[in-house]
Design a protein around this motif. Sequence first.
Motif, PDB file in Angstrom:
ATOM      1  N   PHE B 183      -4.016  -5.471  -3.732  1.00  0.00           N
ATOM      2  CA  PHE B 183      -3.461  -4.609  -2.680  1.00  0.00           C
ATOM      3  C   PHE B 183      -2.301  -5.322  -1.991  1.00  0.00           C
ATOM      4  O   PHE B 183      -1.255  -4.731  -1.734  1.00  0.00           O
ATOM      5  N   LYS B 184      -2.494  -6.626  -1.746  1.00  0.00           N
ATOM      6  CA  LYS B 184      -1.433  -7.422  -1.107  1.00  0.00           C
ATOM      7  C   LYS B 184      -0.177  -7.405  -1.987  1.00  0.00           C
ATOM      8  O   LYS B 184       0.946  -7.244  -1.479  1.00  0.00           O
ATOM      9  N   GLU B 185      -0.397  -7.568  -3.293  1.00  0.00           N
ATOM     10  CA  GLU B 185       0.748  -7.565  -4.216  1.00  0.00           C
ATOM     11  C   GLU B 185       1.448  -6.210  -4.220  1.00  0.00           C
ATOM     12  O   GLU B 185       2.668  -6.129  -4.303  1.00  0.00           O
ATOM     13  N   SER B 186       0.633  -5.149  -4.140  1.00  0.00           N
ATOM     14  CA  SER B 186       1.229  -3.808  -4.198  1.00  0.00           C
ATOM     15  C   SER B 186       2.082  -3.516  -2.960  1.00  0.00           C
ATOM     16  O   SER B 186       2.956  -2.653  -2.990  1.00  0.00           O
ATOM     17  N   LEU B 187       1.815  -4.247  -1.867  1.00  0.00           N
ATOM     18  CA  LEU B 187       2.609  -4.032  -0.647  1.00  0.00           C
ATOM     19  C   LEU B 187       3.933  -4.809  -0.683  1.00  0.00           C
ATOM     20  O   LEU B 187       4.804  -4.587   0.160  1.00  0.00           O
ATOM     21  N   ALA B 188       4.059  -5.711  -1.658  1.00  0.00           N
ATOM     22  CA  ALA B 188       5.248  -6.574  -1.722  1.00  0.00           C
ATOM     23  C   ALA B 188       6.568  -5.783  -1.752  1.00  0.00           C
ATOM     24  O   ALA B 188       7.491  -6.125  -1.006  1.00  0.00           O
ATOM     25  N   PRO B 189       6.700  -4.707  -2.583  1.00  0.00           N
ATOM     26  CA  PRO B 189       7.984  -3.967  -2.586  1.00  0.00           C
ATOM     27  C   PRO B 189       8.339  -3.406  -1.213  1.00  0.00           C
ATOM     28  O   PRO B 189       9.508  -3.428  -0.830  1.00  0.00           O
ATOM     29  N   LEU B 190       7.320  -2.929  -0.479  1.00  0.00           N
ATOM     30  CA  LEU B 190       7.588  -2.396   0.862  1.00  0.00           C
ATOM     31  C   LEU B 190       8.100  -3.514   1.771  1.00  0.00           C
ATOM     32  O   LEU B 190       9.051  -3.341   2.528  1.00  0.00           O
ATOM     33  N   ASN B 191       7.449  -4.677   1.657  1.00  0.00           N
ATOM     34  CA  ASN B 191       7.880  -5.819   2.463  1.00  0.00           C
ATOM     35  C   ASN B 191       9.315  -6.204   2.155  1.00  0.00           C
ATOM     36  O   ASN B 191      10.105  -6.493   3.054  1.00  0.00           O
ATOM     37  N   GLN B 192       9.633  -6.194   0.857  1.00  0.00           N
ATOM     38  CA  GLN B 192      11.007  -6.562   0.447  1.00  0.00           C
ATOM     39  C   GLN B 192      12.019  -5.589   1.053  1.00  0.00           C
ATOM     40  O   GLN B 192      13.058  -5.991   1.574  1.00  0.00           O
ATOM     41  N   GLN B 193      11.694  -4.279   0.948  1.00  0.00           N
ATOM     42  CA  GLN B 193      12.606  -3.264   1.475  1.00  0.00           C
ATOM     43  C   GLN B 193      12.834  -3.468   2.972  1.00  0.00           C
ATOM     44  O   GLN B 193      13.967  -3.383   3.444  1.00  0.00           O
ATOM     45  N   LEU B 194      11.736  -3.741   3.691  1.00  0.00           N
ATOM     46  CA  LEU B 194      11.853  -3.908   5.142  1.00  0.00           C
ATOM     47  C   LEU B 194      12.620  -5.184   5.489  1.00  0.00           C
ATOM     48  O   LEU B 194      13.431  -5.197   6.426  1.00  0.00           O
ATOM     49  N   ASP B 195      12.370  -6.255   4.716  1.00  0.00           N
ATOM     50  CA  ASP B 195      13.106  -7.514   4.957  1.00  0.00           C
ATOM     51  C   ASP B 195      14.601  -7.307   4.745  1.00  0.00           C
ATOM     52  O   ASP B 195      15.435  -7.817   5.495  1.00  0.00           O
ATOM     53  N   GLN B 196      14.907  -6.554   3.699  1.00  0.00           N
ATOM     54  CA  GLN B 196      16.309  -6.269   3.392  1.00  0.00           C
ATOM     55  C   GLN B 196      16.953  -5.467   4.526  1.00  0.00           C
ATOM     56  O   GLN B 196      18.072  -5.751   4.956  1.00  0.00           O
ATOM     57  N   MET B 197      16.207  -4.486   5.019  1.00  0.00           N
ATOM     58  CA  MET B 197      16.717  -3.649   6.101  1.00  0.00           C
ATOM     59  C   MET B 197      16.951  -4.483   7.353  1.00  0.00           C
ATOM     60  O   MET B 197      17.907  -4.276   8.081  1.00  0.00           O
TER      61      MET B 197
END
Lengths: 393, 320
Positions: B183-197
Amino acid sequence: MNGILRLTLRYLAYNKLKTVTLILCVTLAVLLPVLLHFAVSWFEQDLHSRAIATPLVAGVKGSRFDLALQSMYFSRADLEPTNMQAVETIQESGYAMPIPLAVRFTAQDAPVVGTSLDYFEFRKLKLAQGTSLKRLGDCVLGASIAERLQLKPGDSLMSDPLNVFDLSGNYPLKMRVVGVLERAHSPDDEAVFVDLKTEWIISGIGHGHQTINAETSKDLVLGQKDQQTVANAAVPQFNEVTDENLASFHFHGDTGTFPVSSIIVVPNDAKSEVLLLGMYDSKDADVQMIRPVVIVDELLQVVFRVKQLFDVNTFLVSFSVGLLLVLVFTLSLRLRRRERQTMFQLGCSRSVIWKLQLTEVLLILVSSLVLVLCITAVVRVYAEQLLRIWIID
Amino acid sequence: MMRKYALWFVLSPLILLSACESKESSPTGETAADAPPVVVVVNYPLEFIVDSLAGSEVKVLNPVPPGADPETWIPDDEVAETIQRAELIITNGADFADWVKKLSLPRSKVLRTSLSLKDALVTVPDFEVHSHGTGGAHSHAGTVAFFWLDPNLMYRQAEAIAQRLTKLNPADKQQIESRLLKFKESLAPLNQQLDQMKADYSGRHWFSRRPVYQYLARRCGWEMFHLHWKLGAEPTEGEWEQMQTLKKEHQISGVLWERSPGKDLREKLDAQGLNSFVLNPLTTKPAKGDYLTVMQEQLSQLAQFLKSNQPVSTEEKNPK
């Protein structure tokens, strides 16, 4: 039937007044110590079993006896309430399950106990009729109170106002009876159970009121600013929670500050219990945590000291009653000397005459003991209520 | 043969009696059954977390009917009884879901996920504006309940849930732990998007109708201002003026909406220089996809929106 028994019975029946007086004398002399003995043992048993079934109790610092009795018997003590934050602190410690109790109001003179559903499971209370508490405004009745008020699921029960002259005080709430508990032979039989949040509604912390429409309810509106309608204090609050108005009920303020009379604390294990007691064994703590069984033992020590006095008194009274009875029977024998002589002349042996006299005494004693047993059995049925009325309330 | 009959004669009433006893219910309505434990949740993000962690070992029940608002929906007596019978009731906390406050629930079965994020909670001083009696309108402080909009907080909610699910079913401890990692891994793309933003568009100021996006905003380095506009009602003149004053004071250039504001309102806001973007917080299950796919898509669109509506001041702050 045996001739001696028949003759004795006929004699006792002929001398009704004397027989009844003697039976009552013996009964009263025996009844007092017997009842006292049983009352103390029932009291001890009742208090102990309830205390053992209530591992720990937490509440604001003050009288430990009041805190224990209020948590176990819902007695009305003038204890300062603690708050929900204390309940959360215990829960978050992870050592125990806290069961909050709010016992401040009554309904038809029965205590209204605000708690969570865990209480029913903790006390192993079963439903005799209906269902458990479902939403705000619901109540579940103990067996005795349901019987006394002749209430069943589907009926309503109004809470009592704390002060009828205080117009700004709490409003009585019309509660929906959803269930009746099976008889538990405990104080739970006498209580009206509601959800803790319902108790807060009775106390006025939470309420529901109609939505104010600035155009249609002009008499209730003080002013209109943007989309905010400022209503006056005449807005009627709902005194009953229904399916239609349930959504309008709300609470003001921080839930952590909402009052709780006491908390039953059910530790996970013995180690958790010790850790919890240690947590609250501090001068700085606002909350005290007690073991009800220790409090009950202290209370019983006082009762036993009083009982010792009664025991001495009972011994002296029994001794004097015994002497009186001997005197009564001796005088009776003397008065019946001519009767014995007649029987002897009729051919009765001395032993038969003595048997007749002894049978008479025995019958009176047995009748008295039977009467004592019957009265004790009747008192036993109401013992719980009597004990609670005399001692707890 | 006779002994056999005698045995049946003795056992059959006992069997019947035990069958009757099993139907008795406690006030909490518990019945013994071999069915998988039922876990009740108050919204879709929690349903998604439990589904991801528990697999088929538990039955996840989101009692909110389709089309209903999970924040204001209140169950009837029948559903209330089903909820009470569940083995675990996972709530969001911070007063999300009205029914949690209006139903009688066994505290021992309730898991408030907000307790696991106490240090990260955002409290808004004017969360709710209210009026009673002669005192006029006043505001109540409140905690923003949309934790899951920050994936880090969503993961902390998942950790608390995993811990409780393990207690419920200790035999599945290892499986739950491995699912939590996934589940933690599956949240990684969301984290990346938010970090980028955050890297690209930090320092933005937004309007929202009510406090919803605080956790997302904190994650992206944004600031949120709420309007307290009534849902579905046209804002009054006073509210427009209030909004314009705030806009000038804080250089606010956009409004985040939970659902489309409507063509007229959108046009009015555009005319004021306020661009609207609809970011569904996904309190209810999306028609297509799941939380991760829909949220990723929404964040991509938000990034696109931010790119095309880049205010001059932000460019000056972040020269490329």
